[in-house]
Design an enzyme around this catalytic site. Sequence first.
Site, PDB file in Angstrom:
ATOM      1  N   SER A 165      -4.828   7.562  -1.397  1.00 46.28           N
ATOM      2  CA  SER A 165      -6.434   7.242  -0.713  1.00 46.28           C
ATOM      3  C   SER A 165      -6.803   5.863  -1.486  1.00 46.28           C
ATOM      4  O   SER A 165      -6.196   5.303  -2.611  1.00 46.28           O
ATOM      5  CB  SER A 165      -7.341   8.325  -1.332  1.00 46.28           C
ATOM      6  N   LYS A 196      -5.044  15.854  -1.205  1.00 44.08           N
ATOM      7  CA  LYS A 196      -5.592  14.769  -0.454  1.00 44.08           C
ATOM      8  C   LYS A 196      -6.333  15.268   0.732  1.00 44.08           C
ATOM      9  O   LYS A 196      -7.786  14.599   0.974  1.00 44.08           O
ATOM     10  CB  LYS A 196      -4.362  13.861   0.099  1.00 44.08           C
ATOM     11  N   HIS A 215      -9.706  16.160  -0.834  1.00 49.09           N
ATOM     12  CA  HIS A 215     -10.427  14.762  -1.286  1.00 49.09           C
ATOM     13  C   HIS A 215     -11.283  14.115   0.073  1.00 49.09           C
ATOM     14  O   HIS A 215     -12.442  13.864   0.133  1.00 49.09           O
ATOM     15  CB  HIS A 215      -9.419  13.855  -1.620  1.00 49.09           C
ATOM     16  N   ASN A 216     -10.535  14.314   1.276  1.00 43.92           N
ATOM     17  CA  ASN A 216     -11.035  13.682   2.626  1.00 43.92           C
ATOM     18  C   ASN A 216     -12.142  14.730   3.013  1.00 43.92           C
ATOM     19  O   ASN A 216     -13.105  14.074   3.468  1.00 43.92           O
ATOM     20  CB  ASN A 216      -9.867  13.689   3.563  1.00 43.92           C
ATOM     21  N   GLU A 245     -15.006  13.685   1.096  1.00 44.94           N
ATOM     22  CA  GLU A 245     -15.307  12.345   1.677  1.00 44.94           C
ATOM     23  C   GLU A 245     -16.346  12.542   2.768  1.00 44.94           C
ATOM     24  O   GLU A 245     -17.454  12.002   2.783  1.00 44.94           O
ATOM     25  CB  GLU A 245     -14.104  11.572   1.951  1.00 44.94           C
TER      26      GLU A 245
END
Length: 485
Positions: free
Chosen positions: A132, A187, A190-191, A194
């Site tokens: 990222s 990940k 995480h997105n 986000e």
Amino acid sequence: MHNVEFADIAVVGLAVMGQNLILNMNDHGFKVVAFNRTTSKVDEFLQNNAKGTNIVGANSIEDMLSKLKKPRRVMLMVKAGEVVDQFIDALLPHLDQGDIIIDGGNSNFNDTERRVNNLQQKGINYLGVGVSGGEEGARFGPSLMPGGMTEAWDSVKHIFQAIAAKTLKGEACCQWVGSGGAGHFVKMVHNGIEYGDMQLICEAYHFMRQVLGMSNRELSDTFGRWNQTNLNSYLIEITANIFNFTDEHGYVVDRILDTAGQKGTGKWTAINALELGEPVSLIAESVFARYISAQKSARTHAETIYGEKEHKTIEASSEILHDLQQTLLFAKIISYTQGYMLMQQASKVHNWSLNYGDIALMWREGCIIRSVFLEKIKAAFDHNPQLENLLFDDYFKGLIQQSLSSVRNIAAKGITFGIPMPAITAAISFFDSFTTKRLPANLLQAQRDYFGAHTYEEVNKPRGEFYHTDWIGSNSNVSSTSYTD
Ligand code: NBP
């Protein structure tokens, strides 16, 4: 040839991410072989961005592999999906036992699990690494979330930890995540987070613009000020910059069409939450908010039917701006709480033994959700690695208690003035549900038992004992299977 002349790693894929990661590796003293399906891009890269560096090119897979030290490390930075499988298939006939394939793309963690299992049987090491930070992160220090075959980690750790972002204390934002698809799972979350962070900021903007009538300059100043508080983060910082950005036609943000795009990782997070039975409502609402924004023509038609909302303007007082700031903080805590609940459940189901403090550390710098807030999450899990829920940590409990009346005020005003706040209201609803000992699900169970003989458990009886009532006097004792999920 002496060993020193061989390269440390090959990177396949010379689009924005691949090129920048290669340059980053080169800066840190690693010798990199660059390869791309369209080989003319290799020459272009060597003649332009890679000119004067130690980077070498390859014109075929065989050529690339012949230039590598053993065990050979090949990192794929190509379009996620089938392309990764195609490259794996093309590499396989040329690899030896112990060689390592690393997928740094945005792959679905289920694909990574499958690839790890397949390649394990063939004696090839496989890592799925979440990357990222976009172009700048790749070039100067991304957040890296490596997972896959644990035995391969030692062979690449020195490279990845060298190129990763660092905290102020010098810790690398790259720690071993876990086996199988763990890296790509983290990940993905995480997105998803986000998506939540961005949606929350957008809801605050909508409120400030419509209800408080604030100008772009005032919005920029306010987000700039908030960036000096415990909301300090990359996304708040760029938001302040966006509201200040003009070109010859005026403010760019004002002429951007209000339909959001997406590449699907937020959706994957929401789907996974549904599959694992975790109430990740804020991220799910953020995905739905993008969907509803994309329905521009239907929304336009609906507004003509129901009429434009009358937005009352209330004064942008320091009190209401304080409430908004506290609302963002509160909702952010809830969003991360939900994200961590999802990771905790996935870790159990997949046997990953995720280290939650390390995950916060990996997100601390280099990535899109980087923020000072993550330091507090790391501290909470460092203090108690068995922490069951972020809301049970004393520091977060203090912030929640301090912000609760503000979020109730803003959510109520948002509803009164017709400002859609799906993420903020999801946050307060989650909090109110999660902190309520007795929810109305007793009635829900009664309804299920009434129409489907689905049975229920009783308040003062041991868990796991199921009862059925003959609600309509049918004298039937037949009950359905009892489900607890
Ligand atoms: P892209 O996702 O645009 O992929 C471009 C690369 O994929 C090029 O090397 C291209 O080769 C290759 N490729 C394609 Br497209 N189709 C192919 C095919 N059928 N066979 C072989 N190669 C093919 O590049 P990116 O934006 O640099 O992203 C790389 C990976 O990193 C992706 O998985 C992405 O999701 C992930 N990622 C991106 C970002 C970001 O900010 N962009 C951030 C984090 C992660 P060609 O040159 O021959 O067409």
